[in-house]
Write an enzyme that holds these catalytic residues in place. Sequence first.
Site, PDB file in Angstrom:
ATOM      1  N   ASP A   1      -2.645  32.714 -30.749  1.00  0.00           N
ATOM      2  CA  ASP A   1      -3.765  32.547 -30.035  1.00  0.00           C
ATOM      3  C   ASP A   1      -3.270  31.489 -28.887  1.00  0.00           C
ATOM      4  OD1 ASP A   1      -6.471  32.499 -29.045  1.00  0.00           O
ATOM      5  OD2 ASP A   1      -6.954  31.030 -30.576  1.00  0.00           O
TER       6      ASP A   1
ATOM      7  N   HIS B   1      -1.099  37.191 -21.334  1.00  0.00           N
ATOM      8  CA  HIS B   1      -0.558  38.091 -22.386  1.00  0.00           C
ATOM      9  C   HIS B   1       0.694  38.680 -22.251  1.00  0.00           C
ATOM     10  CE1 HIS B   1      -4.559  37.874 -23.793  1.00  0.00           C
ATOM     11  NE2 HIS B   1      -5.383  38.502 -22.786  1.00  0.00           N
TER      12      HIS B   1
ATOM     13  N   ARG C   1     -14.062  41.915 -25.645  1.00  0.00           N
ATOM     14  CA  ARG C   1     -13.553  41.356 -24.252  1.00  0.00           C
ATOM     15  C   ARG C   1     -13.763  42.029 -22.741  1.00  0.00           C
ATOM     16  NH1 ARG C   1      -8.522  37.566 -25.313  1.00  0.00           N
ATOM     17  NH2 ARG C   1      -9.297  36.646 -27.091  1.00  0.00           N
TER      18      ARG C   1
ATOM     19  N   LEU D   1      14.372  43.524 -41.217  1.00  0.00           N
ATOM     20  CA  LEU D   1      13.075  42.926 -41.150  1.00  0.00           C
ATOM     21  C   LEU D   1      11.802  43.977 -40.963  1.00  0.00           C
ATOM     22  CD1 LEU D   1      11.272  40.270 -40.591  1.00  0.00           C
ATOM     23  CD2 LEU D   1      11.396  40.721 -37.970  1.00  0.00           C
TER      24      LEU D   1
HETATM   25  C1  FPP Z   1      -5.017  35.639 -27.813  1.00  0.00           C
HETATM   26  O1  FPP Z   1      -4.892  34.805 -26.653  1.00  0.00           O
HETATM   27  C2  FPP Z   1      -4.154  36.593 -27.873  1.00  0.00           C
HETATM   28  C3  FPP Z   1      -4.460  38.004 -28.151  1.00  0.00           C
HETATM   29  C4  FPP Z   1      -5.745  38.482 -27.690  1.00  0.00           C
HETATM   30  C5  FPP Z   1      -3.534  38.673 -29.101  1.00  0.00           C
HETATM   31  C6  FPP Z   1      -2.486  38.663 -28.852  1.00  0.00           C
HETATM   32  C7  FPP Z   1      -1.670  39.289 -27.676  1.00  0.00           C
HETATM   33  C8  FPP Z   1      -0.382  39.135 -27.437  1.00  0.00           C
HETATM   34  C9  FPP Z   1       0.213  38.133 -28.067  1.00  0.00           C
HETATM   35  C10 FPP Z   1       0.092  39.780 -26.317  1.00  0.00           C
HETATM   36  C11 FPP Z   1       0.451  41.390 -26.608  1.00  0.00           C
HETATM   37  C12 FPP Z   1       1.039  41.580 -27.962  1.00  0.00           C
HETATM   38  C13 FPP Z   1       2.076  42.501 -27.843  1.00  0.00           C
HETATM   39  C14 FPP Z   1       2.631  42.744 -29.465  1.00  0.00           C
HETATM   40  C15 FPP Z   1       2.825  43.148 -27.071  1.00  0.00           C
HETATM   41  P1  FPP Z   1      -6.332  34.333 -26.306  1.00  0.00           P
HETATM   42  O2  FPP Z   1      -6.540  35.400 -25.076  1.00  0.00           O
HETATM   43  O3  FPP Z   1      -7.684  34.510 -27.113  1.00  0.00           O
HETATM   44  O4  FPP Z   1      -6.188  33.115 -25.546  1.00  0.00           O
HETATM   45  P2  FPP Z   1      -7.240  31.850 -25.441  1.00  0.00           P
HETATM   46  O5  FPP Z   1      -7.932  31.633 -26.620  1.00  0.00           O
HETATM   47  O6  FPP Z   1      -6.482  30.647 -24.835  1.00  0.00           O
HETATM   48  O7  FPP Z   1      -8.471  32.756 -24.438  1.00  0.00           O
END
Ligand code: FPP
Length: 225
Positions: free
Chosen positions: A13, A30, A65, A125
């Site tokens: 997150d 992201h 979203r 892994l």
């Molecule tokens: C949370 O950040 C993240 C996600 C929506 C999921 C995780 C996605 C990634 C790490 C990127 C792509 C993944 C791969 C495997 C290529 P948020 O948008 O909720 O952050 P915030 O809480 O600060 O808004």
Amino acid sequence: MSNRPSHIAIIMDGNGRWAESQGKSRTNGHERGAETVRTMTTFCSDHPEIDRLSLYAFSTENWKRPKLEVEFLMKLLERYLKNELPTYLDGNIRFEPIGDLTHFSKSLRKVIDTVQNETANCNGLVQSLALNYGGRDEIVRAANALRESGPLSVESLGNALDCPYDIDLLIRTGGDHRLSNFLLWQASYAELFFTDTLWPEFSVNELESIIKKFKTVERRFGGLN
Ligand code: FPP
């Protein structure tokens, strides 16, 4: 005695907040988050005491979203899996998606299938990406799959889950202290670690220090020591 972090699960997150702090767009957060995914996967693959790394990449709730962000995440996942196939193969890493993949586009499902098939014989892994994943949805799908087979038991239902493996160490970045529907069943006896670090800035050093603390925790699994 020290605990073995055989199965590490991470709620990644903070991509959006990281991007905001840098004056960049959420999509940029992201992108950086995907780089951290690669770094953590490589680290875990280099540590034989870690068998499985489960990462929450897209939840059943993330469809809420904005459309453009969802579309970007889909493209990013597809690009990541395509580009990283050599990393999986070179590192002997098996890719195992969990979640309900039927909602994804044909092209994303094809890439998911390809990477899963190409890495099926890797025995290092296991990197498991949770894609359109929800813990409640996983349990309901498993129960439905077993509904003709008589009374359920903890063992039969547990084995019918997308991920039939208990978590040892569950980490959430980004400052919040909740599970957000991630691997609810499997987290029953997990040690929980929360950090304020935003996912794009989560480092190997921090993971190492969490693992070090995890190793010293007394795990009783409901019994006495
Ligand atoms: C949370 O950040 C993240 C996600 C929506 C999921 C995780 C996605 C990634 C790490 C990127 C792509 C993944 C791969 C495997 C290529 P948020 O948008 O909720 O952050 P915030 O809480 O600060 O808004």
